[in-house]
Write a protein that holds these residues in place. Structure first.
Motif, PDB file in Angstrom:
ATOM      1  N   LEU A  66      32.399  42.267 -21.325  1.00  0.00           N
ATOM      2  CA  LEU A  66      32.915  41.196 -20.315  1.00  0.00           C
ATOM      3  C   LEU A  66      34.137  40.418 -21.036  1.00  0.00           C
ATOM      4  N   VAL A  67      35.054  40.194 -20.427  1.00  0.00           N
ATOM      5  CA  VAL A  67      36.115  39.323 -21.206  1.00  0.00           C
ATOM      6  C   VAL A  67      35.540  37.907 -20.874  1.00  0.00           C
ATOM      7  N   PRO A  68      35.772  37.283 -21.854  1.00  0.00           N
ATOM      8  CA  PRO A  68      35.447  35.560 -21.699  1.00  0.00           C
ATOM      9  C   PRO A  68      36.433  34.869 -20.874  1.00  0.00           C
ATOM     10  N   GLN A  69      36.235  33.762 -20.323  1.00  0.00           N
ATOM     11  CA  GLN A  69      37.047  32.864 -19.429  1.00  0.00           C
ATOM     12  C   GLN A  69      37.173  31.583 -20.106  1.00  0.00           C
ATOM     13  N   GLY A  70      38.189  30.788 -20.293  1.00  0.00           N
ATOM     14  CA  GLY A  70      38.350  29.787 -20.698  1.00  0.00           C
ATOM     15  C   GLY A  70      39.614  28.933 -19.751  1.00  0.00           C
ATOM     16  N   ARG A  71      39.683  27.914 -19.944  1.00  0.00           N
ATOM     17  CA  ARG A  71      40.844  26.934 -19.201  1.00  0.00           C
ATOM     18  C   ARG A  71      42.113  27.372 -19.807  1.00  0.00           C
ATOM     19  N   VAL A  72      43.302  27.433 -19.052  1.00  0.00           N
ATOM     20  CA  VAL A  72      44.503  27.862 -19.274  1.00  0.00           C
ATOM     21  C   VAL A  72      45.446  26.975 -18.429  1.00  0.00           C
ATOM     22  N   ALA A  73      46.764  26.677 -18.998  1.00  0.00           N
ATOM     23  CA  ALA A  73      47.924  25.988 -18.248  1.00  0.00           C
ATOM     24  C   ALA A  73      49.155  27.072 -17.870  1.00  0.00           C
ATOM     25  N   ARG A  74      49.455  26.683 -16.573  1.00  0.00           N
ATOM     26  CA  ARG A  74      50.896  27.254 -16.476  1.00  0.00           C
ATOM     27  C   ARG A  74      51.642  26.143 -15.516  1.00  0.00           C
ATOM     28  N   GLY A  75      52.932  25.749 -16.049  1.00  0.00           N
ATOM     29  CA  GLY A  75      53.354  24.660 -15.392  1.00  0.00           C
ATOM     30  C   GLY A  75      52.727  23.383 -15.222  1.00  0.00           C
ATOM     31  N   GLU A  76      52.604  22.916 -14.190  1.00  0.00           N
ATOM     32  CA  GLU A  76      51.419  21.673 -14.156  1.00  0.00           C
ATOM     33  C   GLU A  76      50.188  22.178 -13.690  1.00  0.00           C
ATOM     34  N   GLU A  77      49.835  23.340 -13.461  1.00  0.00           N
ATOM     35  CA  GLU A  77      48.705  23.714 -13.087  1.00  0.00           C
ATOM     36  C   GLU A  77      47.744  23.960 -14.569  1.00  0.00           C
TER      37      GLU A  77
ATOM     38  N   PRO B 106      55.432  23.149 -22.294  1.00  0.00           N
ATOM     39  CA  PRO B 106      55.418  23.818 -20.763  1.00  0.00           C
ATOM     40  C   PRO B 106      56.758  24.320 -20.447  1.00  0.00           C
ATOM     41  N   LYS B 107      58.033  23.848 -20.831  1.00  0.00           N
ATOM     42  CA  LYS B 107      59.378  24.255 -20.351  1.00  0.00           C
ATOM     43  C   LYS B 107      59.381  25.735 -20.987  1.00  0.00           C
TER      44      LYS B 107
ATOM     45  N   ASP C 281      40.923  32.860 -14.087  1.00  0.00           N
ATOM     46  CA  ASP C 281      40.838  33.440 -13.012  1.00  0.00           C
ATOM     47  C   ASP C 281      41.593  32.602 -11.977  1.00  0.00           C
ATOM     48  N   ASP C 282      41.481  31.293 -11.519  1.00  0.00           N
ATOM     49  CA  ASP C 282      42.173  30.754 -10.702  1.00  0.00           C
ATOM     50  C   ASP C 282      43.621  30.409 -10.699  1.00  0.00           C
ATOM     51  N   VAL C 283      44.128  30.238 -12.188  1.00  0.00           N
ATOM     52  CA  VAL C 283      45.423  30.050 -12.411  1.00  0.00           C
ATOM     53  C   VAL C 283      46.187  31.289 -12.559  1.00  0.00           C
TER      54      VAL C 283
ATOM     55  N   PRO D  72      56.741  32.373 -15.868  1.00  0.00           N
ATOM     56  CA  PRO D  72      55.774  32.372 -14.661  1.00  0.00           C
ATOM     57  C   PRO D  72      54.732  33.387 -14.861  1.00  0.00           C
ATOM     58  N   HIS D  73      54.921  34.355 -15.693  1.00  0.00           N
ATOM     59  CA  HIS D  73      53.968  35.324 -16.066  1.00  0.00           C
ATOM     60  C   HIS D  73      53.255  35.072 -17.306  1.00  0.00           C
ATOM     61  N   GLU D  74      53.292  33.632 -17.873  1.00  0.00           N
ATOM     62  CA  GLU D  74      52.674  33.495 -19.036  1.00  0.00           C
ATOM     63  C   GLU D  74      51.615  32.227 -18.919  1.00  0.00           C
ATOM     64  N   VAL D  75      50.539  32.025 -19.626  1.00  0.00           N
ATOM     65  CA  VAL D  75      49.517  30.938 -19.470  1.00  0.00           C
ATOM     66  C   VAL D  75      49.363  30.403 -21.148  1.00  0.00           C
ATOM     67  N   VAL D  76      49.083  29.130 -21.074  1.00  0.00           N
ATOM     68  CA  VAL D  76      48.658  28.410 -22.254  1.00  0.00           C
ATOM     69  C   VAL D  76      47.214  28.343 -22.444  1.00  0.00           C
ATOM     70  N   ASP D  77      47.027  29.224 -23.635  1.00  0.00           N
ATOM     71  CA  ASP D  77      45.302  29.090 -24.044  1.00  0.00           C
ATOM     72  C   ASP D  77      44.778  27.757 -24.543  1.00  0.00           C
TER      73      ASP D  77
END
Length: 561
Positions: A431-442, A491-492, A447-449, A496-501
């Motif tokens: 299973l791939v782990p799940q952590g919190r990520v950021a994209r823009g203000e989100e 953030p800038k 999975d949600d982002v 759109p197809h990237e996330v911050v770990d």
């Protein structure tokens, strides 16, 4: 955008030439699910969120009012979130807390702690629930979806496979005597499955069967228990005490040799058994009592033509590791994405043969583990129990933080990349782990982002590495292509197809695997990894070839198979 497709529309059934595209036209549903328990509901919701038309048949007019399952693990929570009730999970469940195994003297033999904080899957390691409340939430969510029909009071009486569709006769208030047609039928109808019987599947008893008395109580005043859940491994009377959510609590007492179910289940005898635990008619209400047979069994075939099985209709296990419902939800997660690809013509129906090949081995591991835990609890021989206690107490001294048992076993076969790296014990099949990520203000769970479904997660920009048929293939899968960036990235600079770990989960995961990318299936299992830039197109191409092969096999004449 991280998702290849910019449309919210479901996969087109007319797209592609793969077997399954366009067949069964004019049916009432894409899939008919027989059984409206947690497994049937989750399967229906996962399919509906992929745009599929689902009809759920349930023989009883009203929802079953009593809890059967009392807890679920983090992987199951992640699948519940995929089914659409993620925002309600914290409200519906509560922390399991400590789960301990004690001997007759009260010595702790085994234990583990499951606090309410995120684990590998982004959700708590174990959560306690009140099943009727939980099922109500699943049903309520299904009622909000136009492509799901819940038909209660409809008992399936006849099922016919016509080659390109199935026909079900389930008389009831909405259908009357009119047959229901669908392209596929899935039996989620429990241990006495009508669908399984119609398929002619055989059940194998694995030789672990015991009768237990279940007593569900609600205390008149709030009461805390330490440990929260406990297995009392007493040969004089093995006993289980567990929380079951919303102020409910359950005691389970093993039937001893010489006792009958009738004498064990009298109200007077139940209060006698509960009294040493501080439970009396003065401080608690007995809401349910039943003598239940815990058993271990498997079914020889989970698919026959256009009929499939999931959950207890395909396998049963004792409850001591809390994996019965969880295993059924894993079935639903595995089956949903495969049915979706077959319905959309992206893959051939032979893809569905990988369902039992994958889940059957996982389930057998889980059953064996549950039986071993059950043997620890259910030992009735005094001398054998003393040897067990001595052994486990010695192990506890050596490894005080040891878990009671693992709840996950990696895939060993099926839709996986088969290369030397996978054979060397890499993340493939896990299973791939799940952590919190950021994209823009989100900010939020990955999975949600980033989105659910197929995910290509990479330290490289996949749009700069992939081209042509691989990009077209991923678009057809409606996949998410996601580049992961280190925490602290401004953030800038995030596309759109990237996330911050944010929690430093994904970059160490990829680094530990010696990989620049991981391709993840919709059930969160790792299909495979890419070791470098040149290997990334080969990774995607491997999945494309496997799915294409299922279509070719499905179109081949029977004599050629």
């Amino acid at each position: 955008m991280s998702r290849m497709s910019h449309s919210a529309e479901p996969h087109s059934d007319s797209a592609g030439a793969g077997a399954g595209a366009g067949d069964g036209a004019g049916t009432d549903a894409d899939v008919v699910v027989v059984g409206c328990g947690p497994v049937g509901l989750v399967l229906s919701l996962l399919l509906a969120h992929r745009g599929r038309r689902v009809v759920v048949l349930e023989q009883y007019p009203d929802q079953y009012p009593f809890p059967r399952v009392v807890a679920f693990d983090g992987e199951t929570a992640r699948n519940f979130a995929s089914a659409g009730i993620g925002e309600s999970l914290n409200e519906l469940g509560e922390a399991l807390g400590e789960y301990a195994f004690q001997n007759a003297a009260g010595q702790k033999l085994l234990s583990f702690e499951a606090p309410y904080r995120p684990d590998r899957d982004g959700w708590p390691k174990a959560t306690v629930m009140h099943q009727p409340t939980f099922e109500s939430a699943l049903r309520a969510h299904a009622e909000t979806l136009d492509n799901v029909r819940l038909l209660t009071g409809h008992r399936a009486e006849h099922l016919a496979d016509h080659g390109d569709h199935v026909e079900v006769l389930a008389p009831g208030p909405e259908l009357g005597d009119r047959p229901l047609t669908a392209r596929w039928a899935v039996g989620c109808d429990g241990a006495n499955s009508f669908v399984r019987e119609h398929m002619g599947a055989k059940v194998t008893d694995l030789g672990f069967t015991h009768d237990w008395l279940l007593c569900d109580v609600v205390f008149h005043e709030p009461r805390e228990f330490t440990p929260n859940d406990v297995q009392i491994c007493d040969p004089a009377r093995p006993t289980t005490i567990v929380a079951s959510g919303r102020g409910h609590r359950r005691w389970e007492f093993m039937r001893l040799p010489g006792e009958t179910n009738e004498e064990l289940s009298t109200v007077e005898r139940m209060w006698e058994l509960l009294e040493p635990h501080g439970v009396t008619p003065d401080n608690a209400t007995l809401t349910r009592n039943i003598v239940y047979t815990f058993q271990a069994s498997t079914t020889d075939k989970w698919r026959a033509g256009r009929m499939l099985l999931a959950g207890d209709s395909a396998h049963q296990m004792p409850p001591f590791a809390g994996q019965g419902m969880c295993s059924g939800i894993r079935d639903a997660a595995n089956l949903a994405w495969k049915l979706d690809l077959v319905l959309g013509g992206v893959a051939g129906e032979r893809l569905l043969d990988t369902y039992q090949a994958e889940r059957g081995k996982q389930v057998r591991h889980t059953i064996d583990m549950s039986v071993e835990v059950g043997r620890i609890v259910s030992e009735l021989d005094q001398e054998a129990a003393e040897r067990r206690d001595a052994y486990l107490l010695a192990m506890k001294e050596d490894a005080p933080e040891r878990d009671v048992a693992p709840s996950f076993f990696p895939l060993e076969d099926g839709v996986l990349r088969r290369d030397a790296r996978a054979a060397d014990g890499g993340p493939t099949g896990g299973l791939v782990p799940q952590g919190r990520v950021a994209r823009g203000e989100e900010r939020g769970l990955f999975d949600d982002v980033a989105g659910r479904g197929f995910v290509l997660l990479s330290t490289l920009d996949p749009y700069e590495v992939l081209e042509g048929k691989n990009l077209a293939f991923l678009e057809r899968l409606d996949a998410h292509l996601v580049r992961v960036l280190p925490v602290g990235t401004p953030p800038k600079q995030v596309k759109p197809h990237e996330v911050v770990d944010l929690e430093n989960v994904y970059l160490p995961f990829l680094d530990g695997a010696g990989s620049v990318a991981v391709l993840v299936r919709p059930d969160f299992h790792v299909f495979g990894t890419a070791r470098d830039r040149s290997d990334l197109p080969r990774l995607v191409g491997d999945l494309r070839r496997q799915l294409t092969a299922t279509a070719a096999l499905s179109r081949a004449p029977l004599a050629a198979r």
